[in-house]
Design an enzyme around this catalytic site. Structure first.
Site, PDB file in Angstrom:
ATOM      1  N   GLY A 147       0.563  -4.983   0.870  1.00 40.36           N
ATOM      2  CA  GLY A 147      -0.637  -5.087   0.037  1.00 40.36           C
ATOM      3  C   GLY A 147      -0.361  -5.754  -1.299  1.00 40.36           C
ATOM      4  O   GLY A 147      -1.268  -6.337  -1.900  1.00 40.36           O
ATOM      5  N   GLU A 166       4.537  -4.931   7.205  1.00 35.20           N
ATOM      6  CA  GLU A 166       3.770  -3.847   7.836  1.00 35.20           C
ATOM      7  C   GLU A 166       4.195  -3.585   9.270  1.00 35.20           C
ATOM      8  O   GLU A 166       4.102  -2.468   9.779  1.00 35.20           O
ATOM      9  CB  GLU A 166       2.259  -4.175   7.813  1.00 35.20           C
ATOM     10  N   ALA A 196       0.858  -1.174   0.000  1.00 38.47           N
ATOM     11  CA  ALA A 196       0.000   0.000   0.000  1.00 38.47           C
ATOM     12  C   ALA A 196       0.900   1.231   0.000  1.00 38.47           C
ATOM     13  O   ALA A 196       2.046   1.182   0.457  1.00 38.47           O
ATOM     14  CB  ALA A 196      -0.889  -0.022   1.234  1.00 38.47           C
ATOM     15  N   GLU A 218      -0.662  -9.304  -0.607  1.00 42.27           N
ATOM     16  CA  GLU A 218      -2.075  -9.592  -0.320  1.00 42.27           C
ATOM     17  C   GLU A 218      -2.909  -9.652  -1.605  1.00 42.27           C
ATOM     18  O   GLU A 218      -3.785 -10.503  -1.751  1.00 42.27           O
ATOM     19  CB  GLU A 218      -2.627  -8.531   0.636  1.00 42.27           C
TER      20      GLU A 218
HETATM   21  N1  CAA Z   1       4.534   3.249  -0.637  1.00 46.62           N
HETATM   22  C1  CAA Z   1       4.929   4.394  -1.207  1.00 46.62           C
HETATM   23  N2  CAA Z   1       6.070   4.530  -1.907  1.00 46.62           N
HETATM   24  C2  CAA Z   1       6.841   3.445  -2.044  1.00 46.62           C
HETATM   25  C3  CAA Z   1       6.510   2.199  -1.488  1.00 46.62           C
HETATM   26  C4  CAA Z   1       5.282   2.128  -0.756  1.00 46.62           C
HETATM   27  N3  CAA Z   1       4.839   0.962  -0.232  1.00 46.62           N
HETATM   28  N4  CAA Z   1       7.480   1.320  -1.769  1.00 46.62           N
HETATM   29  C5  CAA Z   1       8.389   1.971  -2.497  1.00 46.62           C
HETATM   30  N5  CAA Z   1       8.017   3.260  -2.673  1.00 46.62           N
HETATM   31  C6  CAA Z   1       8.714   4.309  -3.390  1.00 46.62           C
HETATM   32  C7  CAA Z   1       9.901   4.832  -2.587  1.00 46.62           C
HETATM   33  O1  CAA Z   1       9.487   5.785  -1.636  1.00 46.62           O
HETATM   34  C8  CAA Z   1      10.767   5.416  -3.693  1.00 46.62           C
HETATM   35  O2  CAA Z   1      10.229   6.656  -4.055  1.00 46.62           O
HETATM   36  P1  CAA Z   1      11.227   7.965  -4.158  1.00 46.62           P
HETATM   37  O3  CAA Z   1      12.148   7.619  -5.302  1.00 46.62           O
HETATM   38  O4  CAA Z   1      10.265   9.083  -4.460  1.00 46.62           O
HETATM   39  O5  CAA Z   1      11.919   8.069  -2.867  1.00 46.62           O
HETATM   40  C9  CAA Z   1      10.524   4.455  -4.862  1.00 46.62           C
HETATM   41  O6  CAA Z   1       9.291   3.777  -4.578  1.00 46.62           O
HETATM   42  C10 CAA Z   1      11.611   3.417  -5.011  1.00 46.62           C
HETATM   43  O7  CAA Z   1      11.758   2.771  -3.758  1.00 46.62           O
HETATM   44  P2  CAA Z   1      13.183   2.540  -3.049  1.00 46.62           P
HETATM   45  O8  CAA Z   1      14.120   3.661  -3.391  1.00 46.62           O
HETATM   46  O9  CAA Z   1      12.920   2.290  -1.602  1.00 46.62           O
HETATM   47  O10 CAA Z   1      13.661   1.204  -3.797  1.00 46.62           O
HETATM   48  P3  CAA Z   1      14.629   0.061  -3.246  1.00 46.62           P
HETATM   49  O11 CAA Z   1      14.865  -0.840  -4.408  1.00 46.62           O
HETATM   50  O12 CAA Z   1      15.777   0.646  -2.516  1.00 46.62           O
HETATM   51  O13 CAA Z   1      13.746  -0.716  -2.134  1.00 46.62           O
HETATM   52  C11 CAA Z   1      11.757  -1.827  -1.276  1.00 46.62           C
HETATM   53  C12 CAA Z   1      12.612  -1.436  -2.530  1.00 46.62           C
HETATM   54  C13 CAA Z   1      12.519  -2.796  -0.415  1.00 46.62           C
HETATM   55  C14 CAA Z   1      10.482  -2.460  -1.823  1.00 46.62           C
HETATM   56  C15 CAA Z   1      11.442  -0.554  -0.464  1.00 46.62           C
HETATM   57  O14 CAA Z   1      10.943   0.440  -1.338  1.00 46.62           O
HETATM   58  C16 CAA Z   1      10.429  -0.780   0.620  1.00 46.62           C
HETATM   59  O15 CAA Z   1      10.751  -1.301   1.668  1.00 46.62           O
HETATM   60  N6  CAA Z   1       9.148  -0.348   0.368  1.00 46.62           N
HETATM   61  C17 CAA Z   1       8.092  -0.453   1.364  1.00 46.62           C
HETATM   62  C18 CAA Z   1       7.605  -1.875   1.535  1.00 46.62           C
HETATM   63  C19 CAA Z   1       6.514  -1.931   2.583  1.00 46.62           C
HETATM   64  O16 CAA Z   1       6.721  -1.617   3.733  1.00 46.62           O
HETATM   65  N7  CAA Z   1       5.302  -2.355   2.150  1.00 46.62           N
HETATM   66  C20 CAA Z   1       4.160  -2.476   3.036  1.00 46.62           C
HETATM   67  C21 CAA Z   1       3.301  -1.238   2.942  1.00 46.62           C
HETATM   68  S1  CAA Z   1       1.985  -1.204   4.134  1.00 46.62           S
HETATM   69  C22 CAA Z   1       0.740  -2.150   3.471  1.00 46.62           C
HETATM   70  O17 CAA Z   1       0.869  -2.706   2.389  1.00 46.62           O
HETATM   71  C23 CAA Z   1      -0.534  -2.220   4.289  1.00 46.62           C
HETATM   72  C24 CAA Z   1      -1.504  -3.268   3.844  1.00 46.62           C
HETATM   73  O18 CAA Z   1      -1.444  -4.400   4.263  1.00 46.62           O
HETATM   74  C25 CAA Z   1      -2.607  -2.940   2.962  1.00 46.62           C
END
Ligand code: CAA
Length: 259
Positions: A110, A133, A67, A113
């Site tokens: 998400g 999460e 998400a 999911e």
């Molecule tokens: N939401 C918003 N933006 C996101 C994102 C997310 N879930 N995941 C990645 N992005 C964005 C980053 O902010 C970044 O944007 P900017 O260039 O503007 O900074 C861009 O995508 C590229 O990401 P990274 O630079 O972080 O890329 P990476 O290759 O170094 O890392 C990753 C990749 C490990 C997936 C890392 O981006 C990450 O950990 N993302 C979050 C994963 C996460 O926590 N997901 C769970 C979300 S909560 C949820 O999903 C709730 C639910 O159950 C419904």
């Protein structure tokens, strides 16, 4: 074919509808607009009689990284609580055609999911599944605690969701989360082949079968068996049952009417 802001659609083979999540700068993070586009695209393929199977995919680098954290950070409790689901109307149970998630790269939060909401998962060797999460001070809200636990069992589900254990594609295959794993060069083509095979069958029989399997996850055994029996009897009223059996006896390919 309709166009959307955050998803692309195509039909690469007869009967196969592809929905590609397309927000590459954010690794396909699922914001509300993307989720609305996704549901609209699913409903469009559901309504299209030419489509027999739907593929849901992202890019080689990311199926979806979860998400949209930036959008969620600004969302207060009451706004979340008042939504009927994560997004109003976002409900895969409205789709009766088979949906196959085609996953490469990140399928986190998400993203994982949504892959699990699909009926099958085909993965590339680079796929990574996880529910991180807990690192954000929240928990999965799109079915992760329920579907992942049913898929891989309690012990591993606890580790994935409490300790951010991530599964490689090979591990996901081992634990029964995904159906097939292929090299990144061919995973999508292999998924299209699988979808084509399903799309070449009776849509009525496919729907009755999918419904009955879904009930196996929800009903006690005797009720599930009852449900299956009713669908089985219902199949005997279809043109496709008559055609399928006649084709077998006459040693020819069936010409399905989907009725
Ligand atoms: N939401 C918003 N933006 C996101 C994102 C997310 N879930 N995941 C990645 N992005 C964005 C980053 O902010 C970044 O944007 P900017 O260039 O503007 O900074 C861009 O995508 C590229 O990401 P990274 O630079 O972080 O890329 P990476 O290759 O170094 O890392 C990753 C990749 C490990 C997936 C890392 O981006 C990450 O950990 N993302 C979050 C994963 C996460 O926590 N997901 C769970 C979300 S909560 C949820 O999903 C709730 C639910 O159950 C419904």
């Amino acid at each position: 074919m309709e166009t959307y802001e955050f998803v692309l659609t195509e039909t690469p083979a007869p009967g196969v509808g592809v929905i590609r999540l397309n927000r590459p700068a954010a690794l396909n993070a699922l914001n509300q607009a993307l989720m609305r586009d996704l549901m609209a695209a699913l409903l469009a393929f559901e309504a299209d009689p030419a489509i027999g199977c739907i593929l849901l995919t992202g890019s080689d680098k990311a199926f979806a990284a979860g998400a949209d954290i930036k959008e969620m950070a600004a969302t207060p409790y009451v706004a979340m609580f008042m939504q009927a689901s994560l997004i109003d109307g976002f409900d895969f149970s409205r789709i009766h055609k088979p949906i196959i998630a085609v996953v490469s790269g990140f399928a986190l939060g998400g993203g994982c999911e949504i892959a699990m909401m699909c009926d099958m998962i085909v993965a590339s060797e680079t796929a990574i599944f996880g529910q991180p999460e807990i690192n954000l001070g929240i928990l999965p809200g799109g079915g992760g605690t329920q579907r992942l636990t049913r898929a891989v069992g309690k012990a591993l589900a606890m580790e994935i969701m409490l300790a951010d254990r991530r599964l490689t594609a090979a591990e996901a295959l081992h634990y029964g989360l995904v159906n097939r794993v292929f090299a990144v060069e061919v995973y999508f083509a292999e998924a299209v082949k699988l979808a084509q095979k399903i799309a070449g069958l009776s849509q009525v029989a496919v729907r009755l079968t999918k419904e009955a399997i879904q009930k196996a996850e929800e009903l006690p055994l005797h009720e599930g068996l009852e449900f299956e029996k009713r669908n089985f009897y219902l199949a005997f009223g279809t043109d496709d049952k008559a055609e399928g059996m006649a084709a077998f006896i006459e040693k020819r390919k069936p010409a399905w009417k989907h009725s």
